[in-house]
Scaffold this motif. Structure first.
Motif, short mmCIF file in Angstrom:
data_model
loop_
_atom_site.label_atom_id
_atom_site.label_comp_id
_atom_site.label_asym_id
_atom_site.label_seq_id
_atom_site.Cartn_x
_atom_site.Cartn_y
_atom_site.Cartn_z
N LEU A 162 -6.00 0.83 0.54
CA LEU A 162 -4.76 1.23 1.19
C LEU A 162 -4.15 2.42 0.47
O LEU A 162 -3.90 2.36 -0.73
N LEU A 163 -3.93 3.50 1.21
CA LEU A 163 -3.33 4.70 0.63
C LEU A 163 -1.88 4.80 1.08
O LEU A 163 -1.59 5.14 2.23
N CYS A 164 -0.95 4.46 0.20
CA CYS A 164 0.47 4.58 0.50
C CYS A 164 1.28 4.30 -0.76
O CYS A 164 0.83 3.55 -1.63
N ASP A 165 2.46 4.90 -0.82
CA ASP A 165 3.31 4.71 -1.98
C ASP A 165 4.33 3.61 -1.69
O ASP A 165 5.52 3.85 -1.53
N LEU A 166 3.84 2.37 -1.59
CA LEU A 166 4.70 1.23 -1.25
C LEU A 166 4.50 0.11 -2.24
O LEU A 166 3.41 -0.08 -2.79
N GLU A 167 5.56 -0.66 -2.44
CA GLU A 167 5.49 -1.85 -3.27
C GLU A 167 5.41 -3.08 -2.37
O GLU A 167 5.97 -3.11 -1.26
N GLY A 168 4.75 -4.11 -2.84
CA GLY A 168 4.76 -5.39 -2.16
C GLY A 168 4.01 -5.45 -0.85
O GLY A 168 4.37 -6.23 0.03
N THR A 169 2.96 -4.65 -0.69
CA THR A 169 2.15 -4.72 0.52
C THR A 169 1.26 -5.97 0.48
O THR A 169 1.02 -6.53 -0.60
N PRO A 170 0.77 -6.43 1.63
CA PRO A 170 -0.14 -7.58 1.62
C PRO A 170 -1.37 -7.37 0.74
O PRO A 170 -1.87 -8.34 0.15
N VAL A 171 -1.84 -6.15 0.63
CA VAL A 171 -3.00 -5.87 -0.22
C VAL A 171 -2.66 -6.14 -1.68
O VAL A 171 -3.44 -6.75 -2.43
N GLU A 172 -1.48 -5.69 -2.08
CA GLU A 172 -1.05 -5.90 -3.46
C GLU A 172 -0.74 -7.37 -3.73
O GLU A 172 -1.14 -7.93 -4.75
#
Length: 235
Positions: A162-172
Motif C-alpha cells: 500500500l502506497l499512502c501516507d496514512l496511519e492506521g490502515t487495515p494493512v498496518e
C-alpha cells in the motif's frame, strides 16, 4: 460512514459523533469458492512466469491510482534482474498512455490486461503473490480508505503493498503487508528484492485473519442490525 476517521469530519460540521456509525467496505468470505475459471490468456501468462514473484493491480487506471510509480519501480527491478512480474488489470483514462510508456521504454516485466468479470478475480488472486494498491496524495484520504480491492487482496491471503501516507490502515493494523509512506520507488524495489515466499505467506495469513474478524459482511451486517434495533428501542 465508510472511513474510520470520518467522524472527525462530521463533528466539524456541528453534528454529534453519536449519530455516526462506521461500517467499512467488506469481504464476502464465501466468494473465493464461487468464482469462475480464468481465461486461457491468463493461464498462458501464469505458465510463462511460473516461479517468479507476481504482483497484481486490479482496478481503475486513472490519475488517482498512481500507476506510474509501479512502472517506474518495475523498470528498475527489470534492470536489477529481480525475478518479478507485474500484472495490471483494468481500464481508465490513463491506460493507453501507460501502455505506450511500457512499450516505448521496453519494460517487459509489466503486462497490461483488459478488465475481467468480477467473478474471475478470486481465481486470479489465487495465482499471484502480492496485491498492489498505489494511491496519490489526496486530502480525501485523511479521513481513511476503504477500497474494495484492498479487501479482495487481503481476503485472498495476499500481502498488500500500500502506497499512502496514512496511519492506521487495515494493512498496518493487520500486519498484512507493507505501507510505504515515502521513497515509493526505492521502497518497492527493496521489497521485491528482499521478500521471500515464507514472509509473503505470513503477511497474507495476517491479512486474511484480519478481514475475517473485522470486514466479513456477516459481522458488518450484525453491527448495523444491532444499531438499528437500539435506535428503534430508544424511540
Amino acid at each position: 460512514m465508510l472511513f474510520d476517521k470520518a467522524v472527525g469530519y462530521v463533528e466539524s460540521k456541528g453534528i454529534s459523533k453519536d449519530k455516526v456509525l462506521y461500517i467499512p467496505n467488506g469481504f464476502d468470505t464465501e466468494r473465493t469458492t464461487s468464482s469462475i475459471e480464468i481465461s486461457d490468456e491468463l493461464k498462458q501468462l501464469f505458465r510463462k512466469h511460473a516461479g517468479k514473484t507476481i504482483a497484481i493491480y486490479t482496478g481503475a487506471h486513472g490519475k488517482a491510482n498512481n500507476l506510474d510509480i509501479i512502472i517506474d519501480s518495475a523498470k528498475e527491478i527489470q534492470r536489477k534482474k529481480v525475478s518479478t512480474h507485474f500484472i495490471l488489470i483494468g481500464n481508465g483514462p490513463e491506460k493507453e498512455r501507460l501502455r505506450e510508456r511500457i512499450e516505448k521504454e521496453d519494460i517487459s516485466i509489466v503486462t497490461m490486461l483488459d478488465p475481467v468479470k468480477k467473478e474471475m478475480i478470486p481465481e486470479i488472486l489465487k495465482k499471484v503473490d502480492v496485491g498492489l494498491l498505489p494511491l496519490v496524495d489526496s486530502p480525501v484520504f485523511k479521513w481513511g480508505i476503504s477500497p474494495n480491492k484492498l479487501f479482495d487482496y487481503m481476503g485472498a491471503s495476499l500481502p498488500v503493498l500500500l502506497l499512502c501516507d496514512l496511519e492506521g490502515t487495515p494493512v498496518e493494523l493487520s500486519n498484512g503487508g507493507r505501507v510505504i509512506k515515502t521513497n515509493f520507488e526505492k521502497s518497492i524495489i527493496d521489497f521485491f528484492a528482499n521478500i521471500n515466499k515464507e514472509e509473503m505467506n505470513k503477511l497474507g495469513e495476517n491479512g486474511r485473519k484480519y478481514v475475517e474478524e473485522h470486514h466479513a459482511w456477516e459481522r458488518l451486517a450484525i453491527k448495523l442490525e444491532k444499531k438499528m434495533i437500539q435506535d428503534v428501542k430508544n424511540k
